[in-house]
Design a protein around this motif. Structure first.
Motif, PDB file in Angstrom:
ATOM      1  N   SER A 456     -59.212   1.215  24.065  1.00 48.90           N
ATOM      2  CA  SER A 456     -60.382   1.785  23.448  1.00 48.90           C
ATOM      3  C   SER A 456     -60.323   3.673  23.111  1.00 48.90           C
ATOM      4  O   SER A 456     -61.179   4.130  22.804  1.00 48.90           O
ATOM      5  CB  SER A 456     -61.304   0.854  24.422  1.00 48.90           C
ATOM      6  N   VAL A 457     -60.153   4.131  24.411  1.00 49.00           N
ATOM      7  CA  VAL A 457     -59.967   5.161  23.855  1.00 49.00           C
ATOM      8  C   VAL A 457     -59.592   6.015  23.401  1.00 49.00           C
ATOM      9  O   VAL A 457     -59.493   6.893  22.300  1.00 49.00           O
ATOM     10  CB  VAL A 457     -59.668   6.518  25.316  1.00 49.00           C
ATOM     11  N   PHE A 458     -58.086   5.447  22.893  1.00 51.56           N
ATOM     12  CA  PHE A 458     -57.081   6.139  22.264  1.00 51.56           C
ATOM     13  C   PHE A 458     -57.470   5.852  20.415  1.00 51.56           C
ATOM     14  O   PHE A 458     -57.583   6.638  20.009  1.00 51.56           O
ATOM     15  CB  PHE A 458     -55.431   5.391  22.123  1.00 51.56           C
ATOM     16  N   THR A 459     -58.034   4.538  20.678  1.00 58.00           N
ATOM     17  CA  THR A 459     -58.771   4.144  19.252  1.00 58.00           C
ATOM     18  C   THR A 459     -60.082   5.530  18.709  1.00 58.00           C
ATOM     19  O   THR A 459     -59.936   5.458  17.301  1.00 58.00           O
ATOM     20  CB  THR A 459     -58.831   2.652  19.209  1.00 58.00           C
ATOM     21  N   ASN A 460     -60.820   5.374  19.438  1.00 63.30           N
ATOM     22  CA  ASN A 460     -61.495   6.430  19.665  1.00 63.30           C
ATOM     23  C   ASN A 460     -61.485   6.998  18.816  1.00 63.30           C
ATOM     24  O   ASN A 460     -62.357   8.595  18.246  1.00 63.30           O
ATOM     25  CB  ASN A 460     -62.599   6.342  21.026  1.00 63.30           C
ATOM     26  N   MET A 461     -60.148   8.116  19.733  1.00 61.88           N
ATOM     27  CA  MET A 461     -60.027   9.416  19.145  1.00 61.88           C
ATOM     28  C   MET A 461     -59.308   9.417  18.178  1.00 61.88           C
ATOM     29  O   MET A 461     -59.262  10.292  17.714  1.00 61.88           O
ATOM     30  CB  MET A 461     -58.878   9.997  20.793  1.00 61.88           C
ATOM     31  N   ILE A 462     -58.689   8.727  17.488  1.00 54.51           N
ATOM     32  CA  ILE A 462     -57.813   8.515  16.585  1.00 54.51           C
ATOM     33  C   ILE A 462     -59.252   7.934  15.183  1.00 54.51           C
ATOM     34  O   ILE A 462     -58.424   9.440  13.935  1.00 54.51           O
ATOM     35  CB  ILE A 462     -56.807   7.444  16.689  1.00 54.51           C
ATOM     36  N   ASP A 463     -59.676   7.608  15.929  1.00 49.79           N
ATOM     37  CA  ASP A 463     -60.236   7.064  13.936  1.00 49.79           C
ATOM     38  C   ASP A 463     -61.330   8.302  14.062  1.00 49.79           C
ATOM     39  O   ASP A 463     -61.702   8.787  13.275  1.00 49.79           O
ATOM     40  CB  ASP A 463     -62.140   5.992  15.023  1.00 49.79           C
ATOM     41  N   ASN A 464     -62.064   9.245  15.327  1.00 47.97           N
ATOM     42  CA  ASN A 464     -62.838  10.454  15.053  1.00 47.97           C
ATOM     43  C   ASN A 464     -61.685  11.436  14.331  1.00 47.97           C
ATOM     44  O   ASN A 464     -62.221  12.822  13.566  1.00 47.97           O
ATOM     45  CB  ASN A 464     -63.404  11.172  16.135  1.00 47.97           C
ATOM     46  N   ALA A 465     -60.760  11.572  14.806  1.00 41.44           N
ATOM     47  CA  ALA A 465     -59.903  12.792  14.401  1.00 41.44           C
ATOM     48  C   ALA A 465     -59.316  12.023  12.386  1.00 41.44           C
ATOM     49  O   ALA A 465     -59.707  13.337  11.711  1.00 41.44           O
ATOM     50  CB  ALA A 465     -57.886  12.349  14.773  1.00 41.44           C
ATOM     51  N   TYR A 466     -59.021  11.276  12.260  1.00 41.58           N
ATOM     52  CA  TYR A 466     -59.372  11.215  11.073  1.00 41.58           C
ATOM     53  C   TYR A 466     -60.405  11.005  10.400  1.00 41.58           C
ATOM     54  O   TYR A 466     -60.368  11.633   9.102  1.00 41.58           O
ATOM     55  CB  TYR A 466     -59.174   9.421  10.448  1.00 41.58           C
ATOM     56  N   LYS A 467     -61.820  10.500  10.532  1.00 39.58           N
ATOM     57  CA  LYS A 467     -63.162  10.385   9.845  1.00 39.58           C
ATOM     58  C   LYS A 467     -63.695  11.969   9.647  1.00 39.58           C
ATOM     59  O   LYS A 467     -63.976  12.676   8.705  1.00 39.58           O
ATOM     60  CB  LYS A 467     -64.086   9.781  11.365  1.00 39.58           C
ATOM     61  N   TYR A 468     -63.494  13.102  11.146  1.00 35.06           N
ATOM     62  CA  TYR A 468     -63.562  14.111  10.944  1.00 35.06           C
ATOM     63  C   TYR A 468     -62.515  15.433  10.408  1.00 35.06           C
ATOM     64  O   TYR A 468     -62.837  16.764  10.689  1.00 35.06           O
ATOM     65  CB  TYR A 468     -64.297  14.955  12.393  1.00 35.06           C
TER      66      TYR A 468
END
Length: 562
Positions: A456-468
């Motif tokens: 969950s931590v990894f997916t949140n960090m990866i999604d944020n890096a892509y989104k922003y």
């Protein structure tokens, strides 16, 4: 009829949606193939123009070796070469370097004597005792000899001598004899590079330079000095004899050495690719001329494009397969919904039936004036049976509710970090083809943790890096490193960054940074959720960021060695 009509309409809308999706994916696939081919074509054409420098470096490597290694060896003789020794040297050079066509050797004397021929400045005098010419596959020729009174040299010989000695005189006048000359001084003052020609005057020793410098002292009566030997060699070169090293035959079909006067426009530009690059030093009037047919370059284009096309086809088929799985899952969900609907209807019916029976039995008992023993036992049996049915249904409902609302328990297991990261990278490369994710793991292999929470931590960090991150610059570097009893996770992106005043608030629940990326949906819970997980696992999370440069999130978790 109405229900059937509605079902038919729903089916028609689903078919349109599926058809539209298939057409959109197919058009995207065709566009991706077209653009990738065009980009590959531009890339190969760019390579055709840029890789020529490597061919040039490889081609002139023997010339550089000749200029930097073999020519300076003449200084080792300190001016005491004779015609026989030079003849042996010339044969070796002609054999090693095919582009050396001839060599002129000047046996010089430097002194403060008065001379009738040569070069004189102040009390500095330089004259040649003899001049020999050595040509490939010919015997040595004596062009000039002071001793034997031979005068058989062209004017260019005297020009070469004057050019080299004037540079040397200028150098001697300003040289600091207390310092050893560096390579640049030697090259500038003892080499003379012209059109297809290289001259070299052997570098004198420091003691000799000191004596030569005294020759330029103010006029005074001085005794004649000794005669000091110097050697001057002039190499005549032929650039067309350079061996062309075609290190990129897949790009360059033909490479030629041509003069700059060569008219490249005579080549049909509709069927050929052409480019050129000038040769250095003594060959500066010539160029390497590259020519390839468009058919030849097309082979290289297709060689690079084919794996890309295969990759796009695989992705296209994978997307269709995923779409099929989603469609099948929707159908399954629809069936499950129908089952749930039927379950509720059946459950309602099951409740209604025993309740109705119990109500009828109760009404009969209440309205009857007298019941026989048989009737009393029969109504009692009916009431017990229907009550048991209701109790059984209630038990089933409570069990079903407990299953739906079961609490989550943390389960720790050994997580292989390499496999864990690679699985995430593979999944996100399918999800976001334009997203470049790199990871590295140092001094850690197995990590005992809750895999679900870590995921969950990894997916949140990866999604944020892509989104922003801005389009075309979607990049994330994940570094995992063990430091003693801690495991440090660093997530470094090249996104839009975060203002300094916002950093202290981003981990708060429901807090959103107002920007263009948050205008269409974000509840501001992702980073707060990550912080809660990290805190629950006795860890720490922090962030460093610069607007326009990117952000770095650092997570520290306790590491327990197995």
């Amino acid at each position: 009829m109405e229900a059937r009509s509605q079902q038919k309409s729903t089916y028609r809308q689903n078919l349109v949606l599926i058809t539209s999706f298939f057409i959109l994916i197919s058009l995207s696939f065709i566009l991706a193939l077209f653009l990738s081919y065009k980009f590959t074509q531009k890339f190969v054409e760019g390579q055709f123009d840029s890789e020529k420098a490597k061919v040039l470096d490889k081609t002139i490597e023997p010339y550089n070796d000749f200029l930097n290694n073999d020519v300076p060896k003449f200084s080792l003789y300190q001016g005491f070469l004779d015609s026989v020794s030079v003849h042996k040297i010339s044969r070796s050079l002609f054999k090693t370097y095919p582009f050396t066509q001839s060599m002129v050797f000047y046996d010089l004397e430097i002194s403060n004597h008065r001379i009738s021929t040569g070069l004189t400045k102040d009390h500095f005098s330089a004259e040649f005792k003899s001049i020999y010419q050595y040509e490939r596959n010919k015997k040595p020729e004596l062009l000039y000899s002071k001793k034997y009174q031979v005068f058989n040299y062209p004017s260019i010989v005297e020009t070469d001598f004057s050019t080299a000695l004037l540079k040397f005189v200028s150098y001697v006048e300003q040289v600091d004899t207390n310092r050893i000359p560096d390579n640049s001084q030697i090259f500038n003052n003892f080499y003379t590079i012209g059109d297809n020609k290289v001259s070299f005057l052997n570098v004198p020793r420091r003691q000799e330079l000191t004596i030569y410098k005294e020759f330029f002292a103010p006029d005074e009566v001085r005794a004649p000095s000794a005669l000091y030997e110097q050697d001057l060699v002039v190499f005549h070169l032929d650039p067309t004899k350079l061996k062309i090293e075609n290190i990129n035959p897949q790009l360059y079909q033909n490479i030629m050495i041509k003069s700059f006067m060569f008219d490249s426009l005579s080549t049909d530009q509709r069927h050929y690719y052409t480019t050129g690059i000038s040769l250095p030093g003594a060959f500066s009037d010539y160029q390497l001329y590259f020519i390839s047919t468009k058919e030849h370059l097309s082979k290289e284009i297709y060689r690079i494009f084919t794996p890309l096309a295969i990759g796009f086809i695989i992705v296209y088929l994978l997307v269709l397969f995923i779409a099929y799985l989603i469609f099948r899952n929707l159908n399954i969900n629809q069936k499950l919904f129908k089952l749930q609907y039927d379950f509720i209807n059946n459950l309602t019916h099951e409740f209604k039936t025993p309740v109705s029976v119990i109500k009828i039995a109760g009404d009969n008992i209440r309205s009857s004036d007298g019941l026989t023993e048989r009737e009393r036992l029969n109504y009692g049996r009916i009431l017990n049976e229907e009550a048991d049915k209701l109790n059984d249904l209630m038990t089933k409902l409570l069990s079903f509710t407990q299953l739906e609302n079961k609490s989550i328990k943390l389960k720790y297991s050994n997580v292989n970090l390499e496999v864990f990261c690679q699985n995430l990278v593979d999944a996100y490369q399918i999800k976001y083809p334009d997203f470049n994710i790199e990871y590295s793991i140092e001094e850690a292999d197995i990590f005992e943790t809750d895999a679900v929470l870590l995921n969950s931590v990894f997916t949140n960090m990866i999604d944020n890096a892509y989104k922003y991150s801005n389009p075309g610059n979607k990049f994330l570097n994940i570094n995992i490193k063990r430091q003693r009893k801690q495991l440090i996770f660093r997530f470094v992106d090249q996104g839009i960054g975060i203002e300094k005043q916002e950093l202290e608030n981003i981990f708060k629940k429901f807090y959103k940074v107002e920007n263009e990326f948050n205008r269409h949906g974000s509840v501001g819970i992702g980073l707060a959720f990550c912080k809660e997980i990290v805190n629950f696992m006795n860890g720490e999370i922090s962030v460093k960021s610069k607007p326009g440069k990117g952000s770095e999130f650092r997570i520290v978790l306790p590491f327990k060695k197995n």
